[in-house]
Scaffold this active site. Sequence first.
Site, PDB file in Angstrom:
ATOM      1  N   ARG A  41       0.801  -1.227   0.000  1.00  0.00           N
ATOM      2  CA  ARG A  41       0.000   0.000   0.000  1.00  0.00           C
ATOM      3  C   ARG A  41       0.828   1.269   0.000  1.00  0.00           C
ATOM      4  O   ARG A  41       0.600   2.179  -0.795  1.00  0.00           O
ATOM      5  CB  ARG A  41      -0.896   0.050   1.256  1.00  0.00           C
ATOM      6  CG  ARG A  41      -2.208  -0.661   1.133  1.00  0.00           C
ATOM      7  CD  ARG A  41      -2.670  -1.096   2.507  1.00  0.00           C
ATOM      8  NE  ARG A  41      -1.709  -2.052   3.025  1.00  0.00           N
ATOM      9  CZ  ARG A  41      -1.741  -3.335   2.699  1.00  0.00           C
ATOM     10  NH1 ARG A  41      -2.684  -3.813   1.946  1.00  0.00           N
ATOM     11  NH2 ARG A  41      -0.820  -4.160   3.147  1.00  0.00           N
ATOM     12  N   THR A  42       1.748   1.349   0.954  1.00  0.00           N
ATOM     13  CA  THR A  42       2.409   2.634   1.158  1.00  0.00           C
ATOM     14  C   THR A  42       3.214   3.028  -0.082  1.00  0.00           C
ATOM     15  O   THR A  42       3.099   4.139  -0.598  1.00  0.00           O
ATOM     16  CB  THR A  42       3.310   2.578   2.405  1.00  0.00           C
ATOM     17  OG1 THR A  42       2.518   2.109   3.493  1.00  0.00           O
ATOM     18  CG2 THR A  42       3.858   3.950   2.744  1.00  0.00           C
TER      19      THR A  42
ATOM     20  N   LYS B 135      26.054  -3.458  -0.233  1.00  0.00           N
ATOM     21  CA  LYS B 135      27.521  -3.417  -0.179  1.00  0.00           C
ATOM     22  C   LYS B 135      28.003  -2.725   1.084  1.00  0.00           C
ATOM     23  O   LYS B 135      29.182  -2.457   1.239  1.00  0.00           O
ATOM     24  CB  LYS B 135      28.062  -2.650  -1.389  1.00  0.00           C
ATOM     25  CG  LYS B 135      27.668  -3.223  -2.726  1.00  0.00           C
ATOM     26  CD  LYS B 135      28.270  -2.364  -3.836  1.00  0.00           C
ATOM     27  CE  LYS B 135      27.641  -2.702  -5.173  1.00  0.00           C
ATOM     28  NZ  LYS B 135      27.853  -1.604  -6.129  1.00  0.00           N
TER      29      LYS B 135
ATOM     30  N   ARG C 177      11.247   3.808   3.850  1.00  0.00           N
ATOM     31  CA  ARG C 177      10.823   2.819   4.860  1.00  0.00           C
ATOM     32  C   ARG C 177      12.061   2.032   5.261  1.00  0.00           C
ATOM     33  O   ARG C 177      12.844   1.619   4.405  1.00  0.00           O
ATOM     34  CB  ARG C 177       9.760   1.883   4.310  1.00  0.00           C
ATOM     35  CG  ARG C 177       9.468   0.736   5.271  1.00  0.00           C
ATOM     36  CD  ARG C 177       8.260  -0.067   4.893  1.00  0.00           C
ATOM     37  NE  ARG C 177       7.029   0.689   5.120  1.00  0.00           N
ATOM     38  CZ  ARG C 177       5.815   0.176   4.953  1.00  0.00           C
ATOM     39  NH1 ARG C 177       5.670  -1.078   4.557  1.00  0.00           N
ATOM     40  NH2 ARG C 177       4.745   0.900   5.181  1.00  0.00           N
TER      41      ARG C 177
ATOM     42  N   HIS D 143       4.757   5.886  11.683  1.00  0.00           N
ATOM     43  CA  HIS D 143       4.326   5.764  10.293  1.00  0.00           C
ATOM     44  C   HIS D 143       3.308   6.886  10.068  1.00  0.00           C
ATOM     45  O   HIS D 143       2.110   6.646   9.980  1.00  0.00           O
ATOM     46  CB  HIS D 143       3.709   4.378  10.094  1.00  0.00           C
ATOM     47  CG  HIS D 143       3.434   3.999   8.666  1.00  0.00           C
ATOM     48  ND1 HIS D 143       3.470   4.905   7.620  1.00  0.00           N
ATOM     49  CD2 HIS D 143       3.117   2.796   8.110  1.00  0.00           C
ATOM     50  CE1 HIS D 143       3.169   4.273   6.484  1.00  0.00           C
ATOM     51  NE2 HIS D 143       2.966   2.991   6.763  1.00  0.00           N
TER      52      HIS D 143
END
Length: 648
Positions: free
Chosen positions: A58-59, A87, A108, A136
């Site tokens: 969704r986000t 890396k 995120r 959030h």
Amino acid sequence: MTRLPKIDLVSIEDLELPEIERIFALADGFAAALDRGETLSAANGLVMATLFYEPSTRTRLSFESAMHRLGGAVISSADMNASSAAKGESLADTARIVSAYADLIVLRHPHDGAARVAADYAACPIINAGDGSREHPTQTLCDLFILRRKKGKLKGLTVALCGDLKFGRTVHSLIYALARFGANILAVPTAGMDVPDYVLARLAAERHYSFSTVTMDELKTLAGGLDALYLTPSAPHQMALFTGDVPLDKIPAAEPPASLDAFYVTRLQKERIAATQPRPGEYVRFDARALKGHRAQEAVVMHPLPRTGELAYELDSDPRAVYFEQAAAGVPVRMAIIAWLLEHKRDAHRVSPAAAETARITAEPAPRCANANCITRFEGAYLHPRFKLARAADRGLLALRCDFCERELRVEFVGHARSHRYYRYDENLYGYVHNWIAEGSLAVFDSVKQAEENGYEPYKRGPQREVMNDAEIATAVESLADQVIADVQDLTNVSIVGVVSHGAMLAVRIRDQIAAKSGVRPPAAALDVYNPGATVVALDGGDAFAVQDRALVIVDDVINSGWTVQRAMNALWQRGRPATVKLAVLIDRGHRALPIRPNYVGKSIPTSRTDRVQVRLAPPDSGLKHHAHDRVMIYSMLEAAKSPQDAR
Ligand code: NCD
């Protein structure tokens, strides 16, 4: 060069309420425009980068859709494990580099506080799309947008938060926002998944807001109506009680909520539970029965999604199930966030108030954040620990709040790096420690040993004098027992709970006096407010200590600011609703940060704020007759930072 102002959205607290309202108004407009099939161009020429170090449906897709719908473009690394992060590139470097390619970064990340770090290093705005278990904020905007649309308002609503309230980052942002909008919260955590202390502490300190917690069992009675669900006394804001100098015994009886307006259900954030930790057993499962209680008939069922079994599919056809609408709101709401950024001048630059008042800690040894998932634990090569001084404990521990993940660190020994003196932390040192942080000279130690191994020497305290001897303490304890007996109607309903450690020792002594004088021996318990989860241990062995409907007497040795008592009350209310609560203290120092008045006082000793009052009691198992070594000492800490050594 970014075309957007440097306004980061790391926490929901970064937005003022009128700004949230503005975003909602914009989102209403975009929702209507999308319905009409309009083609928009407000973000023409803008590039958004989505950096997702964790899975998302969704986000990420709704952010990307929002940018496309506004005529902008999106760049993304489909899997951050395929980027240079694999890396070993630091988050700071990634943020700095990508901000040269994009006007806006949506991030995120699995670690608490990651978005704050990225915001510090990126030239363009950072939008936090979830950082570990912390926050959030844009999910909260979607949640509130739908909740307000369904209920017509936010103020005064009662929202039950159900499930994993510990690791659920959407829940934390939602709590901060509901508190500010004046909604009532009822927490219904799965066992062991309570709202974390750092969230409660922030709410209490910054919003004077708290809420009550009920068990899953209480929630189950929903099928028969919501009468069994009670908000804490004085709903909506328990804390408000203590800001008007209300004596403890005037707390009104608990009231059931008039109605429940929303259930906000969350999944168990199993990816955040360490393999070594036990999984909670029973988890909330919502089905149609939940909405049958007469107080819940108007309630909407919300969920940030994805669901994993806690919401029955049979609910989907119920008009009160609004979780798909929350998910759909992702596009207009996120369009609104981008459009809101565009409403600001390009050179607008906002330093988050949180970041402004914090200080780096550069002295050695520097404190390390206590949270194992804090971003500082992973990006330590370049991140200096940064803490705020939290005004929490008044019991000999320094509370530092990590500026990245907000978790509190409790420190017993502090040092001044220039004078190389160490001190057992004491509330009176608060002001000095503040200055030491500012000048970069605060060191912290886990133990005296660690301090001495780092070349620090103890600082001698000022001259001390005795203000109570053993006989005076015994008289004061007897007087406290007399006061309780004279005041309480029914001694058989009294339960005594002492705050660890001296309050607990006094609780036993007061209880024994009551027993000797009246023949009634009330149950006693020790409450450890600083233990995570605030443990209550019955002091008589055997049965668990009951709180529900009891006439509680909280006992502490010294009342100064009142914060400890506040903490104790919050902890006790999580265990039940007492009929009355009274406070007994051996010594009332006469200072208050909170207007809490003790009901029973052994002795009033007006003191200056810089005095240290130290109660020394012989432990019950010491075998000492008549507590001959009991003392109350007072000494001044004023000289501590003014001493010649410190000025060196
Ligand atoms: C949430 C998240 O990622 O925190 N999902 C979302 O953004 N809607 C909730 C969750 O994963 O449980």
